[in-house]
Scaffold this motif. Structure first.
Motif, PDB file in Angstrom:
ATOM      1  N   THR A  73       0.869  -1.031  -0.030  1.00  0.00           N
ATOM      2  CA  THR A  73       0.124   0.126   0.055  1.00  0.00           C
ATOM      3  C   THR A  73       0.955   1.232  -0.050  1.00  0.00           C
ATOM      4  O   THR A  73       2.025   1.176   0.533  1.00  0.00           O
ATOM      5  CB  THR A  73      -0.866   0.149   1.279  1.00  0.00           C
ATOM      6  OG1 THR A  73      -1.903   1.092   1.288  1.00  0.00           O
ATOM      7  CG2 THR A  73      -0.082   0.120   2.355  1.00  0.00           C
TER       8      THR A  73
ATOM      9  N   PHE B 298       0.565   5.734   0.198  1.00  0.00           N
ATOM     10  CA  PHE B 298      -0.258   6.888   0.549  1.00  0.00           C
ATOM     11  C   PHE B 298       0.220   7.926   0.768  1.00  0.00           C
ATOM     12  O   PHE B 298       1.730   7.915   0.957  1.00  0.00           O
ATOM     13  CB  PHE B 298      -1.204   6.638   1.557  1.00  0.00           C
ATOM     14  CG  PHE B 298      -0.562   6.380   3.029  1.00  0.00           C
ATOM     15  CD1 PHE B 298      -0.286   5.103   3.390  1.00  0.00           C
ATOM     16  CD2 PHE B 298      -0.230   7.287   3.921  1.00  0.00           C
ATOM     17  CE1 PHE B 298       0.697   4.895   4.390  1.00  0.00           C
ATOM     18  CE2 PHE B 298       0.388   7.254   5.093  1.00  0.00           C
ATOM     19  CZ  PHE B 298       0.773   5.812   5.367  1.00  0.00           C
TER      20      PHE B 298
ATOM     21  N   GLN C  62       5.207  10.915   1.655  1.00  0.00           N
ATOM     22  CA  GLN C  62       4.595   9.702   0.773  1.00  0.00           C
ATOM     23  C   GLN C  62       5.217   8.428   1.742  1.00  0.00           C
ATOM     24  O   GLN C  62       6.342   8.519   2.254  1.00  0.00           O
ATOM     25  CB  GLN C  62       5.133   9.526  -0.476  1.00  0.00           C
ATOM     26  CG  GLN C  62       4.682   8.120  -1.180  1.00  0.00           C
ATOM     27  CD  GLN C  62       4.437   8.397  -2.628  1.00  0.00           C
ATOM     28  OE1 GLN C  62       4.193   9.277  -3.192  1.00  0.00           O
ATOM     29  NE2 GLN C  62       4.639   7.387  -3.489  1.00  0.00           N
TER      30      GLN C  62
ATOM     31  N   VAL D 294      -4.975  12.018   4.831  1.00  0.00           N
ATOM     32  CA  VAL D 294      -4.354  11.075   3.904  1.00  0.00           C
ATOM     33  C   VAL D 294      -4.897  11.255   2.423  1.00  0.00           C
ATOM     34  O   VAL D 294      -6.086  11.341   2.231  1.00  0.00           O
ATOM     35  CB  VAL D 294      -4.682   9.605   4.360  1.00  0.00           C
ATOM     36  CG1 VAL D 294      -4.270   8.595   3.431  1.00  0.00           C
ATOM     37  CG2 VAL D 294      -3.839   9.274   5.528  1.00  0.00           C
ATOM     38  N   TYR D 295      -4.044  11.041   1.420  1.00  0.00           N
ATOM     39  CA  TYR D 295      -4.632  11.264  -0.032  1.00  0.00           C
ATOM     40  C   TYR D 295      -3.932  10.289  -0.701  1.00  0.00           C
ATOM     41  O   TYR D 295      -2.735   9.865  -0.449  1.00  0.00           O
ATOM     42  CB  TYR D 295      -4.692  12.570  -0.450  1.00  0.00           C
ATOM     43  CG  TYR D 295      -3.394  13.206  -0.388  1.00  0.00           C
ATOM     44  CD1 TYR D 295      -2.989  13.613   0.815  1.00  0.00           C
ATOM     45  CD2 TYR D 295      -2.770  13.395  -1.665  1.00  0.00           C
ATOM     46  CE1 TYR D 295      -1.632  14.516   0.632  1.00  0.00           C
ATOM     47  CE2 TYR D 295      -1.662  14.220  -1.652  1.00  0.00           C
ATOM     48  CZ  TYR D 295      -0.981  14.755  -0.273  1.00  0.00           C
ATOM     49  OH  TYR D 295       0.076  15.316  -0.614  1.00  0.00           O
ATOM     50  N   ASP D 296      -4.415   9.975  -2.088  1.00  0.00           N
ATOM     51  CA  ASP D 296      -3.811   9.159  -3.164  1.00  0.00           C
ATOM     52  C   ASP D 296      -3.344   7.971  -2.586  1.00  0.00           C
ATOM     53  O   ASP D 296      -2.247   7.252  -2.543  1.00  0.00           O
ATOM     54  CB  ASP D 296      -2.233   9.893  -3.587  1.00  0.00           C
ATOM     55  CG  ASP D 296      -2.786  11.260  -4.470  1.00  0.00           C
ATOM     56  OD1 ASP D 296      -4.059  11.152  -4.768  1.00  0.00           O
ATOM     57  OD2 ASP D 296      -1.532  11.558  -5.023  1.00  0.00           O
ATOM     58  N   TRP D 297      -4.251   7.138  -1.552  1.00  0.00           N
ATOM     59  CA  TRP D 297      -4.224   5.863  -1.130  1.00  0.00           C
ATOM     60  C   TRP D 297      -4.374   4.807  -2.208  1.00  0.00           C
ATOM     61  O   TRP D 297      -5.359   4.717  -2.759  1.00  0.00           O
ATOM     62  CB  TRP D 297      -4.878   5.636   0.176  1.00  0.00           C
ATOM     63  CG  TRP D 297      -5.046   4.303   0.782  1.00  0.00           C
ATOM     64  CD1 TRP D 297      -3.697   3.645   0.955  1.00  0.00           C
ATOM     65  CD2 TRP D 297      -5.941   3.990   1.348  1.00  0.00           C
ATOM     66  NE1 TRP D 297      -4.184   2.739   1.506  1.00  0.00           N
ATOM     67  CE2 TRP D 297      -5.394   2.593   2.085  1.00  0.00           C
ATOM     68  CE3 TRP D 297      -7.258   4.213   1.579  1.00  0.00           C
ATOM     69  CZ2 TRP D 297      -6.132   1.525   2.728  1.00  0.00           C
ATOM     70  CZ3 TRP D 297      -8.153   3.227   2.343  1.00  0.00           C
ATOM     71  CH2 TRP D 297      -7.450   1.949   2.872  1.00  0.00           C
TER      72      TRP D 297
END
Ligand SMILES: [Ca+2]
Length: 251
Positions: free
Chosen positions: A91, A93, A180, A241-244
């Motif tokens: 994962t 993020f 990141q 949190v973004y772009d996960w």
């Protein structure tokens, strides 16, 4: 503090997120799926609890806002699509922990077997204290008594942030600037590795933690939930949190 509201959050997220069933041309990852919350129009659902909400940043970036800068908050956001914890997954993020001087308490990425309503304690609990069937990777920005500093990462078992199975100083500032993170789990070797990278030009990704842990054994489930928790206390922050994305075998 708002009470748990997973149903509303799930509906909201369902409109925003989705699974990309990986129709990989090469076929090597045909069994993988990608959970890509936000930004790409997919429709995976999130279960949001406590103070967690999906927000947009001046109409541009959609983010999971885990805490919004008030005192004594805790929030969690889980993918409602479970992940095979006997298998391997990866994962990544981006996180932005901000609006404090310096701010508290930080965020955690968890694999857990307690379900999509799981939410732990505020303050030094980082939003996961008490989620016993869990493995947490914390990004901790506030030095509580058991902590070595206000800028560390740790692997924590059993929902007890007072005991660290592995701990490391962060090689980059966790608070104030977006970063990141990438978490890899090798289900064969039972090995968890965590990397961070500053989002500035020329920054290289750095390995911070490399810890042996059996996620299925520690969570008590073979198919578990993954996602994030965060908290504030008497010191606060906005924690987004973004772009996960999650790349994992379908359970
Ligand atoms: Ca702490």
């Amino acid at each position: 503090m708002r009470s748990s509201r997973p149903a509303r959050g799930g509906l909201l997220a369902a409109a925003l997120l989705s699974i990309l069933a990986a129709a990989n041309a090469g076929g090597a990852h045909a069994a993988d799926h990608m959970i890509k919350p936000i930004d790409a129009g997919y429709t995976e659902a999130l279960a949001l609890n406590g103070t967690a909400a999906v927000t947009s940043d001046r109409g541009r970036h959609r983010r999971i806002e885990l805490t919004n800068g008030s005192f004594k908050q805790s929030g969690s956001a889980w993918s409602t699509s479970p992940v095979d914890l006997n298998g391997s997954f990866e994962t990544s993020f981006r996180a932005h922990l901000h609006h404090g001087r310096p701010g508290a308490d930080g965020i955690a990425f968890l694999a857990q077997g307690a379900g999509p309503r799981a939410l732990g304690g505020w303050g030094g609990g980082l939003g996961y204290r008490g989620i016993r069937r869990s493995v947490a990777v914390e990004f901790d920005t506030y030095q509580n008594t058991p902590d070595p500093s206000s800028n560390h990462l740790a692997v924590v078992l059993g929902g007890n942030p007072d005991r660290h199975a592995a701990i490391a100083e962060s090689s980059i500032p966790l608070f104030g600037k977006p970063f990141q993170a990438r978490v890899r789990y090798d289900g064969g070797a039972h090995r968890l590795t965590v990397f961070v990278r500053a989002l500035t030009a020329g920054s290289a990704e750095q390995l911070v933690l490399d810890q042996g842990v059996d996620l299925a054994a520690r969570t008590g489930v073979t198919s578990g939930w993954v996602g994030f928790t965060a908290s504030t206390g008497d010191v606060t922050a906005r924690q987004d949190v973004y772009d996960w994305t999650v790349h994992a075998p379908l359970p």
